[in-house]
Design a protein around this motif. Structure first.
Motif, short mmCIF file in Angstrom:
data_model
loop_
_atom_site.label_atom_id
_atom_site.label_comp_id
_atom_site.label_asym_id
_atom_site.label_seq_id
_atom_site.Cartn_x
_atom_site.Cartn_y
_atom_site.Cartn_z
N UNK A 280 52.53 56.20 57.85
CA UNK A 280 54.52 55.23 57.97
C UNK A 280 54.12 53.79 58.22
N UNK A 281 53.13 53.23 59.32
CA UNK A 281 52.80 52.06 59.99
C UNK A 281 51.57 51.37 58.57
N UNK A 282 50.16 52.29 58.36
CA UNK A 282 49.16 51.87 57.47
C UNK A 282 49.57 51.57 55.56
N UNK A 283 50.88 52.16 55.00
CA UNK A 283 51.17 52.78 53.32
C UNK A 283 51.55 51.02 53.59
N UNK A 284 52.08 50.89 54.15
CA UNK A 284 52.77 48.66 54.50
C UNK A 284 51.74 47.85 54.07
N UNK A 285 50.52 48.42 54.51
CA UNK A 285 49.20 47.27 54.61
C UNK A 285 48.84 47.85 53.39
N UNK A 286 48.41 49.12 53.06
CA UNK A 286 48.51 49.71 51.61
C UNK A 286 48.75 49.01 50.59
N UNK A 287 49.91 49.03 50.55
CA UNK A 287 51.07 48.63 48.80
C UNK A 287 50.93 46.81 48.97
N UNK A 288 50.89 46.19 49.95
CA UNK A 288 50.10 44.86 50.25
C UNK A 288 49.25 44.85 48.90
N UNK A 289 47.78 45.20 49.69
CA UNK A 289 46.68 45.17 49.17
C UNK A 289 47.14 45.59 47.49
N UNK A 290 47.37 46.17 47.52
CA UNK A 290 47.67 46.84 45.78
C UNK A 290 48.24 45.72 45.16
N UNK A 291 49.48 44.79 46.01
CA UNK A 291 50.05 43.68 45.24
C UNK A 291 49.25 42.38 45.22
N UNK A 292 48.51 42.82 46.42
CA UNK A 292 47.37 40.93 45.77
C UNK A 292 46.07 41.41 44.95
N UNK A 293 45.81 42.17 44.99
CA UNK A 293 44.27 43.01 44.70
C UNK A 293 44.26 43.53 43.28
N UNK A 294 45.71 44.15 42.64
CA UNK A 294 45.60 43.48 41.19
C UNK A 294 45.34 42.16 40.67
N UNK A 295 45.90 41.02 41.26
CA UNK A 295 45.83 39.88 40.86
C UNK A 295 43.71 39.95 40.31
#
Length: 292
Positions: free
Chosen positions: A136-151
């Motif tokens: 639950x905690x780590x998933x916040x970091x994972x999705x933020x990384x996805x948001x940035x990484x797509x660029x």
């Protein structure tokens, strides 16, 4: 808008946005460094800080997440690459050394997700921690990384879709993209006298969808009904968007020699999985509350 684009240009005609000389890399001391790698790295760093911040907000020990990140980053990159290579084997079977060349992209987010959960499971087992709470905690970091990484895909001129003339239509010079990403549909829409393709910017769609999912998860996390629900809703929320967006892409990873996109199937299954588990667990919680 220019009818003949420079190989380094990118345009969004209906937004009246023309970007000139967008490089794929920079050179430092004679060594080229790809923007793709730098953006992925930025996403990883931001994701770790996001998870640590979330740990502090929820009263957990942030050192656990700094420690977990060391393992997660390595295995997530490894898992992402393995997933991509397995479902793109024809691209690598005649040149195995190319498997180790990450400079041109080739990381699959579902490989990252699978590796993240497996790494979390082993880590929590060894450290005797709550797997569901860590997810639950780590998933916040994972999705933020996805948001940035797509660029990083934007800089690499990849992860785009079929032809569109919609509001967010993106033009890319033909010579700037890998030939195997240019589908028959895109070829049919190349206007005579031009040197570009006009595509769905699916990297942008996914980044924006993930931003929406992250916002909703941040709003909901304090109201969650059970441990692991935030991670579960991420799987369903991301899967829902990915299932639709994947259908637009020209670089789909296919199952064997079929026309079935593996990530689209996986995304759809995760949506169903999320709905089933959410209903079952909520029913059990409701039943338990009634009997108390």
């Amino acid at each position: 808008m220019k009818e003949i684009m420079d190989v380094t240009d990118i345009a969004f005609p209906h937004l009246n946005l023309y970007l000139e000389h967008v490089p794929k890399s920079i050179t430092i001391f004679g060594f080229p460094i790809a923007f793709y790698g730098m953006i992925i790295g930025l996403g990883v760093i931001a994701g770790v800080f996001m998870a640590v911040r979330e740990a502090k907000v929820t009263g957990q020990d942030p050192e656990v997440y700094w420690d977990f990140a060391i393992y997660a980053v390595f295995f997530c990159i490894l898992g992402s690459r393995i997933y991509y290579v397995v479902f793109s084997w024809d691209m690598y079977k005649d040149n195995l050394l190319e498997i180790f060349n990450l400079r041109h992209g080739g990381l699959a987010i579902y490989g990252t997700v699978i590796a993240a959960f497996l790494t979390a499971g082993v880590y929590c087992y060894r450290k005797k921690l709550s797997f569901l709470q860590l997810c639950d905690t780590g998933i916040m970091g994972l999705i933020l990384g996805q948001i940035i990484g797509r660029w990083g895909n934007f800089m690499n001129r990849e992860a785009f879709g079929q032809y569109t003339d919609g509001l967010f239509a993106m033009r890319l010079p033909i010579d700037a993209v890998h030939p195997w990403y240019i589908s028959e549909d895109l070829s049919r829409h190349i206007v005579e006298g031009t040197n570009y393709i006009q595509v769905h910017p699916t990297f942008l769609y996914e980044s924006m969808w993930n931003l929406l999912v992250l916002g909703l998860l941040l709003l909901y996390r304090k109201r969650k009904k059970f441990q692991g629900e935030v991670a579960l809703l991420y799987l369903g929320g991301y899967g829902l968007g990915r299932c639709v967006i994947e259908g637009l892409r020209t670089d789909q990873l296919l199952i064997g020699h079929t026309d079935i996109a593996v990530s689209q199937v996986l995304a759809g299954l995760l949506v169903v999985f999320t709905l089933v588990v959410e209903c079952i667990v909520r029913y059990k919680i409701s039943h338990k509350e009634k009997t108390q």
